[in-house]
Design an enzyme around this catalytic site. Structure first.
Site, PDB file in Angstrom:
ATOM      1  N   HIS A   1     -12.558  -2.283  -1.950  1.00  0.00           N
ATOM      2  CA  HIS A   1     -12.219  -1.850  -0.861  1.00  0.00           C
ATOM      3  C   HIS A   1     -12.214  -2.051   0.243  1.00  0.00           C
ATOM      4  O   HIS A   1     -12.160  -2.035   1.936  1.00  0.00           O
ATOM      5  CB  HIS A   1     -11.884  -0.691  -0.586  1.00  0.00           C
ATOM      6  CG  HIS A   1     -11.360  -0.032  -0.543  1.00  0.00           C
ATOM      7  ND1 HIS A   1      -9.895   0.871  -1.412  1.00  0.00           N
ATOM      8  CD2 HIS A   1     -10.348   0.674   0.572  1.00  0.00           C
ATOM      9  CE1 HIS A   1      -9.121   1.537  -0.763  1.00  0.00           C
ATOM     10  NE2 HIS A   1      -9.365   0.910   0.238  1.00  0.00           N
TER      11      HIS A   1
ATOM     12  N   TYR B   1      -2.250   5.535  -4.129  1.00  0.00           N
ATOM     13  CA  TYR B   1      -2.602   6.472  -4.242  1.00  0.00           C
ATOM     14  C   TYR B   1      -1.910   8.021  -4.900  1.00  0.00           C
ATOM     15  O   TYR B   1      -0.770   8.006  -4.456  1.00  0.00           O
ATOM     16  CB  TYR B   1      -3.074   6.416  -2.593  1.00  0.00           C
ATOM     17  CG  TYR B   1      -4.457   5.382  -1.929  1.00  0.00           C
ATOM     18  CD1 TYR B   1      -5.689   5.720  -2.628  1.00  0.00           C
ATOM     19  CD2 TYR B   1      -4.001   5.300  -0.506  1.00  0.00           C
ATOM     20  CE1 TYR B   1      -6.433   4.788  -2.079  1.00  0.00           C
ATOM     21  CE2 TYR B   1      -4.571   4.047  -0.380  1.00  0.00           C
ATOM     22  CZ  TYR B   1      -5.622   3.542  -0.503  1.00  0.00           C
ATOM     23  OH  TYR B   1      -7.234   3.071   0.046  1.00  0.00           O
TER      24      TYR B   1
ATOM     25  N   LYS C   1      -7.985  -1.189  -9.591  1.00  0.00           N
ATOM     26  CA  LYS C   1      -7.885  -1.363  -8.111  1.00  0.00           C
ATOM     27  C   LYS C   1     -10.377  -1.300  -7.419  1.00  0.00           C
ATOM     28  O   LYS C   1      -9.819   0.224  -7.302  1.00  0.00           O
ATOM     29  CB  LYS C   1      -7.458  -1.567  -7.323  1.00  0.00           C
ATOM     30  CG  LYS C   1      -8.031  -2.555  -6.293  1.00  0.00           C
ATOM     31  CD  LYS C   1      -6.453  -2.968  -4.700  1.00  0.00           C
ATOM     32  CE  LYS C   1      -6.700  -3.138  -3.400  1.00  0.00           C
ATOM     33  NZ  LYS C   1      -7.785  -2.194  -3.004  1.00  0.00           N
TER      34      LYS C   1
ATOM     35  N   SER D   1       0.349  -1.569   0.115  1.00  0.00           N
ATOM     36  CA  SER D   1       0.012   0.107   0.004  1.00  0.00           C
ATOM     37  C   SER D   1       1.037   1.061   0.100  1.00  0.00           C
ATOM     38  O   SER D   1       2.107   1.604   0.552  1.00  0.00           O
ATOM     39  CB  SER D   1      -1.254  -0.110   1.711  1.00  0.00           C
ATOM     40  OG  SER D   1      -1.320   1.184   1.660  1.00  0.00           O
TER      41      SER D   1
ATOM     42  N   THR E   1      -6.014   2.574  -7.461  1.00  0.00           N
ATOM     43  CA  THR E   1      -6.993   2.045  -6.831  1.00  0.00           C
ATOM     44  C   THR E   1      -7.936   3.331  -7.285  1.00  0.00           C
ATOM     45  O   THR E   1      -7.514   4.376  -7.028  1.00  0.00           O
ATOM     46  CB  THR E   1      -6.540   2.442  -5.621  1.00  0.00           C
ATOM     47  OG1 THR E   1      -5.845   1.220  -4.865  1.00  0.00           O
ATOM     48  CG2 THR E   1      -8.184   1.756  -4.244  1.00  0.00           C
TER      49      THR E   1
HETATM   50  C1  LIG Z   1      -6.553  -2.503   6.684  1.00  0.00           C
HETATM   51  C2  LIG Z   1      -7.336  -2.379   5.600  1.00  0.00           C
HETATM   52  C3  LIG Z   1      -6.313  -1.638   4.926  1.00  0.00           C
HETATM   53  C4  LIG Z   1      -6.763  -1.387   3.697  1.00  0.00           C
HETATM   54  N1  LIG Z   1      -6.051  -0.901   2.985  1.00  0.00           N
HETATM   55  C5  LIG Z   1      -6.308  -0.485   1.953  1.00  0.00           C
HETATM   56  C6  LIG Z   1      -5.021   0.685   0.881  1.00  0.00           C
HETATM   57  O1  LIG Z   1      -4.046   0.950   1.750  1.00  0.00           O
HETATM   58  N2  LIG Z   1      -5.057   0.818  -0.171  1.00  0.00           N
HETATM   59  C7  LIG Z   1      -6.148  -0.105  -1.045  1.00  0.00           C
HETATM   60  O2  LIG Z   1      -6.251  -0.233  -2.391  1.00  0.00           O
HETATM   61  N3  LIG Z   1      -7.052  -0.988   0.050  1.00  0.00           N
HETATM   62  C8  LIG Z   1      -7.280  -1.290   0.661  1.00  0.00           C
HETATM   63  N4  LIG Z   1      -7.393  -2.179   1.646  1.00  0.00           N
HETATM   64  C9  LIG Z   1      -8.611  -2.898   1.213  1.00  0.00           C
HETATM   65  C10 LIG Z   1      -7.813  -4.275   0.736  1.00  0.00           C
HETATM   66  O3  LIG Z   1      -6.663  -3.990  -0.290  1.00  0.00           O
HETATM   67  C11 LIG Z   1      -8.599  -4.904   0.104  1.00  0.00           C
HETATM   68  O4  LIG Z   1      -9.437  -4.144  -0.840  1.00  0.00           O
HETATM   69  C12 LIG Z   1      -9.712  -5.794   0.831  1.00  0.00           C
HETATM   70  O5  LIG Z   1      -9.109  -5.388   2.206  1.00  0.00           O
HETATM   71  C13 LIG Z   1     -10.403  -7.446   0.490  1.00  0.00           C
HETATM   72  O6  LIG Z   1     -11.101  -8.090   1.580  1.00  0.00           O
HETATM   73  P1  LIG Z   1     -11.150  -8.612   2.875  1.00  0.00           P
HETATM   74  O7  LIG Z   1     -10.602  -8.005   3.789  1.00  0.00           O
HETATM   75  O8  LIG Z   1     -12.342  -8.735   2.661  1.00  0.00           O
HETATM   76  O9  LIG Z   1     -10.364  -9.334   1.559  1.00  0.00           O
HETATM   77  C14 LIG Z   1      -6.961  -2.313   3.243  1.00  0.00           C
HETATM   78  C15 LIG Z   1      -8.198  -2.703   3.610  1.00  0.00           C
HETATM   79  C16 LIG Z   1      -8.083  -3.778   5.672  1.00  0.00           C
HETATM   80  C17 LIG Z   1      -8.930  -4.452   5.255  1.00  0.00           C
END
Ligand SMILES: Cc1cc2nc3c(=O)[nH]c(=O)nc-3n(C[C@H](O)[C@H](O)[C@H](O)COP(=O)(O)O)c2cc1C
Length: 398
Positions: free
Chosen positions: A282, A135, A258, A112, A161
């Site tokens: 997300h 981002y 994404k 990330s 994203t």
């Molecule tokens: C704690 C947390 C932080 C996340 N941070 C980002 C991020 O910085 N950038 C991003 O594109 N997605 C972020 N996501 C989304 C994840 O990349 C992903 O799309 C998502 O966790 C998938 O769902 P799942 O947790 O049910 O597997 C985050 C998700 C979580 C749970």
């Protein structure tokens, strides 16, 4: 260190329970929570229950091939680690720790932008391939600097994203005083007990340097972006399709969009030059009441029509979930919370256990399905819920 071996930890829900025990509520809820009423958060997982398998019995599958390719890169398992911001808060040097485990498992780690570790250190930590998630925090100049560093460090693709024009309302973060704790003013006092009640985590966190900055967001002429400003900063980071094309050209390698949830956006992404599309909401942290991702997948696969690879994330907690997404047309999936719980519970061994659970689940599922390779999984191995079939018939009749 928490014991994550079987039978204490048999599934991802067990890792979640251990993470809840080790982490302060404010950190656990940051991982676990979703936007608004968390409707989509529940649906992202529940939707898998409605897909039933159609196994082919009396088929010998002595070996089961989990390997595939993603954008031409070979991977040993058809699941990648999704970008999770602030992983360093879950475990010391969390992004490096998770990347190392992804490499050991022969899969891709996605870093990330909101990482607490330098992208060069994360790439060095893994023996496998890595992607960088972008981002536009800090503006286009900061993005350009990160893109140049990511290319020089050897990241092989950029995941852009597109679903964060503002941050979703994560109510748990408000109730837990996330903002007050990050500001470290007098307002934090009433939220401190939750942090003090987890002394082991606190010792690890302080030993790792406490609250970090974001070393991969560097506006030229300024230092690394400070941690506390991020929610406000996200609000100025809308990625338009014009930005998307600018980023693609600046990167010069493969890019993925994404956050695609509709056929229309799938087509727009391909038109903007995406080599891959990640069907994602997300992790249900942005707009609540959007489709669970598995439900959106067939529409996107149809719309993209082979012009880009389609991946999916959201709600994957078992190997059988991975199999279902592949049956519905995903080339591979990304997992977020499944490994984040492992990282929060036990660091590297926790991430390794999450990967192992998904891997062994998937092998068992494939053998029970009578399918020798993940590359052979298709619609013939599943039945869709009646409502989906009805909707498709109605749509085609219109
Ligand atoms: C704690 C947390 C932080 C996340 N941070 C980002 C991020 O910085 N950038 C991003 O594109 N997605 C972020 N996501 C989304 C994840 O990349 C992903 O799309 C998502 O966790 C998938 O769902 P799942 O947790 O049910 O597997 C985050 C998700 C979580 C749970």
């Amino acid at each position: 260190m928490a014991n994550v071996a079987s039978p204490r930890v048999l599934n991802v829900a067990d890792l979640r329970r251990l993470a809840q025990r080790r982490l302060p509520r404010v950190v656990f809820d940051y991982i676990d929570g979703g936007a608004d009423a968390e409707v989509t958060l529940g649906e992202n997982c529940r939707v898998y229950d409605g897909i039933t398998f159609r196994p082919q019995h009396a088929v010998a599958t002595p070996t089961c091939d989990l390997s595939t390719t993603v954008l031409g890169t070979p991977v040993q398992v058809p699941f990648l680690l999704a970008p999770i911001g602030s992983s360093r808060m879950f475990w010391p040097r969390g992004e490096e720790v998770a990347a190392r485990e992804a490499g050991k498992a022969g899969t891709i780690y996605t870093l990330s932008t909101l990482s607490g570790c330098r992208l060069e250190d994360v790439k060095n930590a893994t023996s496998g391939p890595a992607w960088y998630q972008l981002y536009l925090v800090g503006g286009l100049d900061a993005a350009r600097a990160a893109i140049d560093r990511a290319r020089a460090a050897g990241f092989s693709a950029l995941a852009i994203t597109i679903d964060t024009p503002v941050s979703g309302l994560r109510e748990r973060d408000f109730r837990n005083g996330t903002k007050q704790l990050l500001e470290r003013g007098p307002g934090m006092l009433r939220y401190l007990p939750q942090v003090l009640s987890r002394p082991r985590w606190l010792a690890d966190f302080l030993g790792d340097g406490g609250l970090m900055s974001f070393p991969n967001i560097v506006v030229p002429g300024q230092g690394a972006h400070p941690y506390a400003d991020i929610t406000a900063a996200l609000e100025q980071t809308t990625v338009t399709w014009k930005d998307f094309e600018w980023i693609r050209k600046a990167w010069g390698g493969p890019v993925l969009a994404k956050g695609v949830l509709t056929g229309e956006d799938g087509r727009r992404a391909v038109d903007a030059g995406a080599a891959g599309v990640i069907v994602s909401n997300h992790g249900a942290r942005q707009l609540d009441c959007v489709s669970p991702t598995l439900r959106a997948l067939p529409e996107v696969v149809d719309a993209v029509n082979g012009r880009a690879e389609v991946l999916l994330d959201g709600g994957i907690r078992r190997g059988s979930d991975v199999a279902k997404a592949l049956c519905l047309g995903a080339k591979a999936v990304l997992v977020g919370r499944a490994y984040a719980y492992g990282l929060g519970a036990a660091g590297g061994p926790g991430v390794a256990r999450a990967i192992e659970i998904l891997r062994t689940d998937l092998i068992r599922t494939m053998k029970l399905l009578g399918c020798p390779s993940v590359r052979s999984l298709d619609r013939s191995y599943v039945d869709l819920p009646y409502a989906w079939q009805y909707e498709r018939r109605t749509a085609s009749a219109l």
